[in-house]
Scaffold this motif. Structure first.
Motif, PDB file in Angstrom:
ATOM      1  N   SER A  15      41.418  22.733 -53.951  1.00 35.36           N
ATOM      2  CA  SER A  15      42.449  22.509 -52.938  1.00 35.36           C
ATOM      3  C   SER A  15      43.096  23.822 -52.517  1.00 35.36           C
ATOM      4  CB  SER A  15      43.496  21.522 -53.432  1.00 35.36           C
ATOM      5  OG  SER A  15      44.234  22.065 -54.494  1.00 35.36           O
ATOM      6  N   ILE A  16      43.266  24.739 -53.458  1.00 38.31           N
ATOM      7  CA  ILE A  16      43.798  26.065 -53.119  1.00 38.31           C
ATOM      8  C   ILE A  16      42.815  26.803 -52.234  1.00 38.31           C
ATOM      9  CG2 ILE A  16      44.409  28.321 -54.073  1.00 38.31           C
ATOM     10  CD1 ILE A  16      45.505  26.783 -56.531  1.00 38.31           C
ATOM     11  N   LEU A  17      41.543  26.764 -52.584  1.00 38.05           N
ATOM     12  CA  LEU A  17      40.511  27.426 -51.788  1.00 38.05           C
ATOM     13  C   LEU A  17      40.432  26.821 -50.390  1.00 38.05           C
ATOM     14  CD1 LEU A  17      38.187  29.496 -51.819  1.00 38.05           C
ATOM     15  CD2 LEU A  17      36.724  27.671 -52.646  1.00 38.05           C
ATOM     16  N   PHE A  18      40.509  25.509 -50.295  1.00 39.07           N
ATOM     17  CA  PHE A  18      40.479  24.832 -49.003  1.00 39.07           C
ATOM     18  C   PHE A  18      41.677  25.248 -48.142  1.00 39.07           C
ATOM     19  CE2 PHE A  18      41.922  21.179 -46.445  1.00 39.07           C
ATOM     20  CZ  PHE A  18      40.848  21.081 -45.588  1.00 39.07           C
ATOM     21  N   THR A  19      42.859  25.295 -48.739  1.00 39.92           N
ATOM     22  CA  THR A  19      44.058  25.693 -48.001  1.00 39.92           C
ATOM     23  C   THR A  19      43.941  27.112 -47.478  1.00 39.92           C
ATOM     24  OG1 THR A  19      45.375  24.214 -49.381  1.00 39.92           O
ATOM     25  CG2 THR A  19      46.565  25.908 -48.153  1.00 39.92           C
ATOM     26  N   LEU A  20      43.435  28.012 -48.304  1.00 42.29           N
ATOM     27  CA  LEU A  20      43.247  29.398 -47.860  1.00 42.29           C
ATOM     28  C   LEU A  20      42.225  29.494 -46.733  1.00 42.29           C
ATOM     29  CD1 LEU A  20      43.312  31.288 -51.272  1.00 42.29           C
ATOM     30  CD2 LEU A  20      45.095  31.218 -49.514  1.00 42.29           C
ATOM     31  N   ALA A  21      41.176  28.700 -46.794  1.00 41.67           N
ATOM     32  CA  ALA A  21      40.164  28.714 -45.732  1.00 41.67           C
ATOM     33  C   ALA A  21      40.729  28.191 -44.416  1.00 41.67           C
ATOM     34  CB  ALA A  21      38.950  27.888 -46.162  1.00 41.67           C
ATOM     35  N   VAL A  22      41.566  27.176 -44.485  1.00 40.38           N
ATOM     36  CA  VAL A  22      42.191  26.645 -43.261  1.00 40.38           C
ATOM     37  C   VAL A  22      43.165  27.662 -42.677  1.00 40.38           C
ATOM     38  CG1 VAL A  22      43.746  24.850 -42.385  1.00 40.38           C
ATOM     39  CG2 VAL A  22      41.863  24.244 -43.888  1.00 40.38           C
ATOM     40  N   ILE A  23      43.928  28.316 -43.534  1.00 42.21           N
ATOM     41  CA  ILE A  23      44.848  29.356 -43.061  1.00 42.21           C
ATOM     42  C   ILE A  23      44.065  30.493 -42.414  1.00 42.21           C
ATOM     43  CG2 ILE A  23      46.474  31.132 -43.825  1.00 42.21           C
ATOM     44  CD1 ILE A  23      47.486  29.069 -45.906  1.00 42.21           C
ATOM     45  N   ALA A  24      42.970  30.912 -43.037  1.00 42.55           N
ATOM     46  CA  ALA A  24      42.132  31.971 -42.454  1.00 42.55           C
ATOM     47  C   ALA A  24      41.572  31.533 -41.109  1.00 42.55           C
ATOM     48  CB  ALA A  24      41.001  32.328 -43.409  1.00 42.55           C
ATOM     49  N   ASN A  25      41.255  30.277 -40.982  1.00 39.91           N
ATOM     50  CA  ASN A  25      40.748  29.738 -39.727  1.00 39.91           C
ATOM     51  C   ASN A  25      41.800  29.855 -38.627  1.00 39.91           C
ATOM     52  OD1 ASN A  25      38.912  28.460 -38.069  1.00 39.91           O
ATOM     53  ND2 ASN A  25      38.587  26.767 -39.464  1.00 39.91           N
ATOM     54  N   PHE A  26      43.031  29.464 -38.919  1.00 34.97           N
ATOM     55  CA  PHE A  26      44.095  29.558 -37.923  1.00 34.97           C
ATOM     56  C   PHE A  26      44.415  31.005 -37.571  1.00 34.97           C
ATOM     57  CE2 PHE A  26      45.109  25.136 -39.137  1.00 34.97           C
ATOM     58  CZ  PHE A  26      45.139  24.587 -37.868  1.00 34.97           C
ATOM     59  N   VAL A  27      44.417  31.884 -38.560  1.00 37.93           N
ATOM     60  CA  VAL A  27      44.672  33.299 -38.290  1.00 37.93           C
ATOM     61  C   VAL A  27      43.567  33.871 -37.406  1.00 37.93           C
ATOM     62  CG1 VAL A  27      44.783  35.587 -39.368  1.00 37.93           C
ATOM     63  CG2 VAL A  27      46.055  33.678 -40.351  1.00 37.93           C
ATOM     64  N   ALA A  28      42.337  33.515 -37.685  1.00 35.08           N
ATOM     65  CA  ALA A  28      41.219  34.011 -36.885  1.00 35.08           C
ATOM     66  C   ALA A  28      41.291  33.501 -35.447  1.00 35.08           C
ATOM     67  CB  ALA A  28      39.896  33.595 -37.520  1.00 35.08           C
ATOM     68  N   MET A  29      41.797  32.284 -35.258  1.00 35.73           N
ATOM     69  CA  MET A  29      41.923  31.743 -33.892  1.00 35.73           C
ATOM     70  C   MET A  29      42.938  32.522 -33.065  1.00 35.73           C
ATOM     71  SD  MET A  29      41.802  27.663 -34.071  1.00 35.73           S
ATOM     72  CE  MET A  29      41.157  26.946 -35.551  1.00 35.73           C
ATOM     73  N   THR A  30      43.959  33.069 -33.704  1.00 37.68           N
ATOM     74  CA  THR A  30      44.963  33.835 -32.960  1.00 37.68           C
ATOM     75  C   THR A  30      44.431  35.197 -32.541  1.00 37.68           C
ATOM     76  OG1 THR A  30      45.955  34.773 -34.957  1.00 37.68           O
ATOM     77  CG2 THR A  30      46.845  32.682 -34.157  1.00 37.68           C
ATOM     78  N   VAL A  31      43.446  35.724 -33.273  1.00 38.09           N
ATOM     79  CA  VAL A  31      42.907  37.051 -32.982  1.00 38.09           C
ATOM     80  C   VAL A  31      41.983  37.027 -31.773  1.00 38.09           C
ATOM     81  CG1 VAL A  31      41.472  38.913 -33.899  1.00 38.09           C
ATOM     82  CG2 VAL A  31      43.149  37.787 -35.365  1.00 38.09           C
ATOM     83  N   GLY A  32      41.168  35.989 -31.655  1.00 36.67           N
ATOM     84  CA  GLY A  32      40.228  35.916 -30.543  1.00 36.67           C
ATOM     85  C   GLY A  32      39.063  35.020 -30.894  1.00 36.67           C
ATOM     86  N   ALA A  33      37.863  35.506 -30.596  1.00 33.36           N
ATOM     87  CA  ALA A  33      36.650  34.732 -30.876  1.00 33.36           C
ATOM     88  C   ALA A  33      36.477  34.576 -32.380  1.00 33.36           C
ATOM     89  CB  ALA A  33      35.443  35.421 -30.273  1.00 33.36           C
ATOM     90  N   VAL A  34      36.263  33.344 -32.803  1.00 34.85           N
ATOM     91  CA  VAL A  34      36.158  33.037 -34.229  1.00 34.85           C
ATOM     92  C   VAL A  34      34.687  32.993 -34.625  1.00 34.85           C
ATOM     93  CG1 VAL A  34      36.740  31.371 -36.015  1.00 34.85           C
ATOM     94  CG2 VAL A  34      38.260  31.677 -34.067  1.00 34.85           C
ATOM     95  N   PRO A  35      34.297  33.759 -35.660  1.00 33.53           N
ATOM     96  CA  PRO A  35      32.915  33.650 -36.149  1.00 33.53           C
ATOM     97  C   PRO A  35      32.642  32.256 -36.711  1.00 33.53           C
ATOM     98  CG  PRO A  35      33.993  35.598 -37.043  1.00 33.53           C
ATOM     99  CD  PRO A  35      35.035  34.805 -36.341  1.00 33.53           C
ATOM    100  N   THR A  36      31.413  31.839 -36.601  1.00 37.43           N
ATOM    101  CA  THR A  36      31.033  30.495 -37.029  1.00 37.43           C
ATOM    102  C   THR A  36      31.293  30.276 -38.512  1.00 37.43           C
ATOM    103  OG1 THR A  36      29.347  30.508 -35.323  1.00 37.43           O
ATOM    104  CG2 THR A  36      29.169  28.819 -37.006  1.00 37.43           C
ATOM    105  N   TRP A  37      31.044  31.290 -39.338  1.00 32.69           N
ATOM    106  CA  TRP A  37      31.194  31.091 -40.773  1.00 32.69           C
ATOM    107  C   TRP A  37      32.653  30.857 -41.149  1.00 32.69           C
ATOM    108  CZ3 TRP A  37      34.078  34.302 -43.892  1.00 32.69           C
ATOM    109  CH2 TRP A  37      34.427  35.548 -43.357  1.00 32.69           C
ATOM    110  N   ILE A  38      33.596  31.411 -40.377  1.00 24.24           N
ATOM    111  CA  ILE A  38      35.015  31.149 -40.659  1.00 24.24           C
ATOM    112  C   ILE A  38      35.370  29.726 -40.232  1.00 24.24           C
ATOM    113  CG2 ILE A  38      37.379  31.762 -40.019  1.00 24.24           C
ATOM    114  CD1 ILE A  38      36.575  34.645 -40.000  1.00 24.24           C
ATOM    115  N   THR A  39      34.789  29.297 -39.121  1.00 25.41           N
ATOM    116  CA  THR A  39      35.070  27.956 -38.626  1.00 25.41           C
ATOM    117  C   THR A  39      34.644  26.893 -39.639  1.00 25.41           C
ATOM    118  OG1 THR A  39      34.745  28.715 -36.373  1.00 25.41           O
ATOM    119  CG2 THR A  39      34.654  26.346 -36.735  1.00 25.41           C
ATOM    120  N   TYR A  40      33.477  27.083 -40.245  1.00 31.27           N
ATOM    121  CA  TYR A  40      32.944  26.078 -41.161  1.00 31.27           C
ATOM    122  C   TYR A  40      33.266  26.362 -42.626  1.00 31.27           C
ATOM    123  CZ  TYR A  40      30.404  24.397 -37.127  1.00 31.27           C
ATOM    124  OH  TYR A  40      30.084  23.901 -35.895  1.00 31.27           O
TER     125      TYR A  40
END
Length: 69
Positions: A15-40
């Protein structure tokens, strides 16, 4: 440590790992184009949490029937 305790501890860490991955996903969306591996990236921990969560969900019912897990 019993198997049930390992599953519970693993579920907590997933659950901690999942939360960090979701946070990284949102941070990456604010930067610009999101790589596929971050999305999934949240999907593998989510799938493992599904399995461990279903296991923990069935434990009380198995205990009532006398089945040892």
């Amino acid at each position: 440590m019993s198997f049930n305790k390992w599953v519970r501890q693993g579920h907590r860490w997933l659950s901690i790992l999942f939360t960090l991955a979701v946070i990284a996903n949102f941070v990456a969306m604010t930067v610009g184009a999101v790589p596929t591996w971050i999305t999934y990236s949240p999907l593998p921990p989510l799938f493992l949490m599904l399995l461990s969560g279903l296991f923990m969900f069935t434990l009380p019912y198995a205990a009532r029937r006398g089945v040892r897990a």
